[in-house]
Design a protein around this motif. Structure first.
Motif, PDB file in Angstrom:
ATOM      1  N   ALA A 159      17.839  -1.580  14.498  1.00  8.07           N
ATOM      2  CA  ALA A 159      16.631  -1.531  13.677  1.00  8.07           C
ATOM      3  C   ALA A 159      16.982  -1.079  12.271  1.00  8.07           C
ATOM      4  O   ALA A 159      17.843  -0.227  12.086  1.00  8.07           O
ATOM      5  CB  ALA A 159      15.649  -0.556  14.310  1.00  8.07           C
ATOM      6  N   LYS A 160      16.321  -1.689  11.300  1.00  2.14           N
ATOM      7  CA  LYS A 160      16.439  -1.205   9.923  1.00  2.14           C
ATOM      8  C   LYS A 160      15.310  -0.205   9.738  1.00  2.14           C
ATOM      9  O   LYS A 160      14.143  -0.555   9.887  1.00  2.14           O
ATOM     10  CB  LYS A 160      16.329  -2.363   8.939  1.00  2.14           C
ATOM     11  N   SER A 161      15.675   1.051   9.425  1.00  2.00           N
ATOM     12  CA  SER A 161      14.676   2.124   9.435  1.00  2.00           C
ATOM     13  C   SER A 161      14.203   2.483   8.037  1.00  2.00           C
ATOM     14  O   SER A 161      14.976   2.424   7.073  1.00  2.00           O
ATOM     15  CB  SER A 161      15.277   3.369  10.086  1.00  2.00           C
ATOM     16  N   PHE A 162      12.943   2.886   7.968  1.00  2.00           N
ATOM     17  CA  PHE A 162      12.328   3.238   6.688  1.00  2.00           C
ATOM     18  C   PHE A 162      11.432   4.454   6.878  1.00  2.00           C
ATOM     19  O   PHE A 162      10.964   4.725   7.985  1.00  2.00           O
ATOM     20  CB  PHE A 162      11.464   2.071   6.169  1.00  2.00           C
ATOM     21  N   MET A 163      11.170   5.156   5.757  1.00  2.00           N
ATOM     22  CA  MET A 163      10.177   6.231   5.809  1.00  2.00           C
ATOM     23  C   MET A 163       9.214   6.087   4.649  1.00  2.00           C
ATOM     24  O   MET A 163       9.496   5.393   3.670  1.00  2.00           O
ATOM     25  CB  MET A 163      10.850   7.590   5.795  1.00  2.00           C
ATOM     26  N   ILE A 164       8.081   6.727   4.821  1.00  2.00           N
ATOM     27  CA  ILE A 164       7.064   6.723   3.767  1.00  2.00           C
ATOM     28  C   ILE A 164       6.801   8.178   3.416  1.00  2.00           C
ATOM     29  O   ILE A 164       6.480   8.971   4.325  1.00  2.00           O
ATOM     30  CB  ILE A 164       5.797   6.005   4.268  1.00  2.00           C
ATOM     31  N   PRO A 165       6.968   8.564   2.152  1.00  2.09           N
ATOM     32  CA  PRO A 165       6.789   9.967   1.800  1.00  2.09           C
ATOM     33  C   PRO A 165       5.430  10.494   2.281  1.00  2.09           C
ATOM     34  O   PRO A 165       4.414   9.806   2.130  1.00  2.09           O
ATOM     35  CB  PRO A 165       6.868   9.955   0.259  1.00  2.09           C
TER      36      PRO A 165
ATOM     37  N   ASN B 292       0.796  -1.240   0.000  1.00  3.47           N
ATOM     38  CA  ASN B 292       0.000   0.000   0.000  1.00  3.47           C
ATOM     39  C   ASN B 292       0.824   1.283   0.000  1.00  3.47           C
ATOM     40  O   ASN B 292       0.263   2.363  -0.153  1.00  3.47           O
ATOM     41  CB  ASN B 292      -0.912   0.041   1.231  1.00  3.47           C
ATOM     42  N   TYR B 293       2.125   1.167   0.213  1.00  2.00           N
ATOM     43  CA  TYR B 293       2.925   2.383   0.393  1.00  2.00           C
ATOM     44  C   TYR B 293       4.251   2.289  -0.358  1.00  2.00           C
ATOM     45  O   TYR B 293       4.788   1.196  -0.561  1.00  2.00           O
ATOM     46  CB  TYR B 293       3.242   2.598   1.882  1.00  2.00           C
ATOM     47  N   GLU B 294       4.776   3.494  -0.663  1.00  2.00           N
ATOM     48  CA  GLU B 294       6.141   3.556  -1.185  1.00  2.00           C
ATOM     49  C   GLU B 294       7.076   3.577   0.030  1.00  2.00           C
ATOM     50  O   GLU B 294       6.937   4.423   0.921  1.00  2.00           O
ATOM     51  CB  GLU B 294       6.310   4.847  -1.993  1.00  2.00           C
ATOM     52  N   VAL B 295       8.012   2.640   0.084  1.00  2.00           N
ATOM     53  CA  VAL B 295       8.887   2.509   1.256  1.00  2.00           C
ATOM     54  C   VAL B 295      10.307   2.938   0.893  1.00  2.00           C
ATOM     55  O   VAL B 295      10.898   2.401  -0.049  1.00  2.00           O
ATOM     56  CB  VAL B 295       8.901   1.041   1.738  1.00  2.00           C
ATOM     57  N   LEU B 296      10.846   3.899   1.631  1.00  2.00           N
ATOM     58  CA  LEU B 296      12.213   4.356   1.351  1.00  2.00           C
ATOM     59  C   LEU B 296      13.119   4.013   2.528  1.00  2.00           C
ATOM     60  O   LEU B 296      12.796   4.354   3.682  1.00  2.00           O
ATOM     61  CB  LEU B 296      12.239   5.875   1.138  1.00  2.00           C
ATOM     62  N   PRO B 297      14.245   3.330   2.292  1.00  2.00           N
ATOM     63  CA  PRO B 297      15.144   3.024   3.418  1.00  2.00           C
ATOM     64  C   PRO B 297      15.823   4.289   3.946  1.00  2.00           C
ATOM     65  O   PRO B 297      16.073   5.221   3.188  1.00  2.00           O
ATOM     66  CB  PRO B 297      16.174   2.078   2.802  1.00  2.00           C
ATOM     67  N   VAL B 298      16.069   4.308   5.240  1.00  2.00           N
ATOM     68  CA  VAL B 298      16.762   5.432   5.880  1.00  2.00           C
ATOM     69  C   VAL B 298      18.149   4.935   6.258  1.00  2.00           C
ATOM     70  O   VAL B 298      18.286   3.812   6.757  1.00  2.00           O
ATOM     71  CB  VAL B 298      15.994   5.888   7.145  1.00  2.00           C
ATOM     72  N   LYS B 299      19.175   5.763   6.038  1.00  6.93           N
ATOM     73  CA  LYS B 299      20.554   5.343   6.321  1.00  6.93           C
ATOM     74  C   LYS B 299      20.707   4.975   7.808  1.00  6.93           C
ATOM     75  O   LYS B 299      20.262   5.717   8.687  1.00  6.93           O
ATOM     76  CB  LYS B 299      21.501   6.504   5.976  1.00  6.93           C
TER      77      LYS B 299
END
Ligand code: SAM
Ligand code: SF4
Length: 326
Positions: free
Chosen positions: A226-232, A212-219
């Motif tokens: 934790a492996k971090s991600f953001m959603i625009p 349902n979402y565009e997932v972008l990894p965060v450095k």
């Protein structure tokens, strides 16, 4: 500096204040009849501060208080005030029920970030998991923290058939809510009836969100678990703690002190080192810390491997999560 035989420097200490808890989360504390450790066998306030000072003198920069539920301990506020005077980043992991009772002390101790466990956004399921009817108290305490500009991370242990269907609801929640939701892979501990088919993996969690979402990894920051991600367009963000399928042992900097004063060099370590008895006998504690960390295994306490499908939980020698301090 406290270093292990693989050259990893350990500057992050997690202190369990108690193995007692006002919840009964089955994945952490399976048995309702569980006997809590008597107060005399727990580290006392001055012992906690003394041990923390020793760790800080050896380069520890961050201390997390956990448990059990750290805030059910009667002298929690006083311990937090004492630790707040040390030159460390002080943080807490809590189930969130008591935050409103202790907020001024948390702020005075300089706490800027708190992890609150919340496995579901549904009040009836919350009761099913924790056996306590305090969903709305926890939600309002999360609000309270945000109002006071304390950064909130939400810990959500994902379990198949129980709350995995809520992954998208948590993500939708972060659209207008500035928290980081941390989806945690369900881990095996003594007595928690873990089986690999109940576990939702990093890969499955990301695939669910991506529907349902565009997932972008965060450095990642160094030592991130934790492996971090953001959603625009979302005010909040999310992360996955993938201990089972993609562990982060290579850069591990963590040590754990149990509420009864035992040092565990890994969440999954088989052995532990009794610092509290040594302290009470006026023995030199530092060599015990150094040798415990030096003997740390390369990965997952030497007891698990990344082929989680083949992990036999009954063959693992460890405490239950509530007595380790997650
Ligand atoms: N009582 C506090 C709380 O619930 O946040 C602190 C202690 S609790 C043991 C710390 C964290 O460990 C919580 O976020 C909890 O969800 C997590 N946890 C407990 N058992 C677990 C398990 N079997 N697998 C993954 N995480 C677990
Ligand atoms: Fe208590 Fe936290 Fe364990 Fe739940 S996860 S039983 S709140 S220590």
């Amino acid at each position: 500096m406290i270093i292990d035989s693989f050259g990893r420097a350990h500057d992050y200490l997690r202190i369990s204040l108690t193995d007692n808890c006002n919840f009964r989360c089955f994945y952490c504390m399976p048995d309702e009849e569980y006997d809590f450790t008597p107060a005399s066998r727990l580290m006392q306030k001055d012992e906690i501060i003394k041990l923390a000072e020793l760790f800080v003198s050896q380069g520890v920069k961050k201390i997390r208080l956990t448990g059990g539920e750290p805030l059910v301990r009667k002298d929690a506020a006083s311990i937090i005030s004492g630790l707040g005077k040390l030159p460390v980043e002080l943080v807490i992991t809590t189930n969130g029920t008591r935050i409103h009772e202790i907020l001024p002390e948390l702020i005075a101790a300089g706490i800027k970030s708190i992890n609150v466990s919340l496995d579901t956004l549904q009040a009836d399921k919350f009761f099913l998991i924790t056996r306590r009817d305090v969903f709305h108290q926890v939600r309002s305490n999360i609000e309270l923290l945000l109002q006071h500009k304390i950064y909130v991370k939400i810990n959500m242990v994902v379990m198949k058939g129980l709350n995995d269907s809520e992954i998208s609801d948590f993500i939708a929640w972060t659209k207008h809510y500035p928290v980081q939701v941390r989806f945690i892979e369900f881990m095996p501990f003594s007595g928690n009836k873990w089986t690999s088919n109940k576990m939702c993996s990093l890969e499955e969690i990301i695939a669910t969100v991506e529907k349902n979402y565009e997932v972008l990894p965060v450095k990642a920051e160094p030592h991130d678990t934790a492996k971090s991600f953001m959603i625009p367009g979302h005010e909040g963000s999310f992360a996955v703690i993938s201990t089972m399928t993609a562990p982060f042992c290579d850069t591990c900097n963590r040590m754990r002190l149990t509420a009864d004063g035992k040092l565990k060099n890994c969440l999954f370590s088989e052995g532990e080192t009794d610092l509290l008895s040594a302290l009470r006998n006026n023995e030199d504690v530092l060599p015990l810390i150094q040798s415990s960390i030096w003997s740390k295994k390369k990965e997952l306490g030497g007891q698990l491997n990344k082929n989680f499908e083949h992990v036999d939980a009954s063959s693992i020698t460890n405490r239950s999560m509530i007595t380790i301090g997650g």
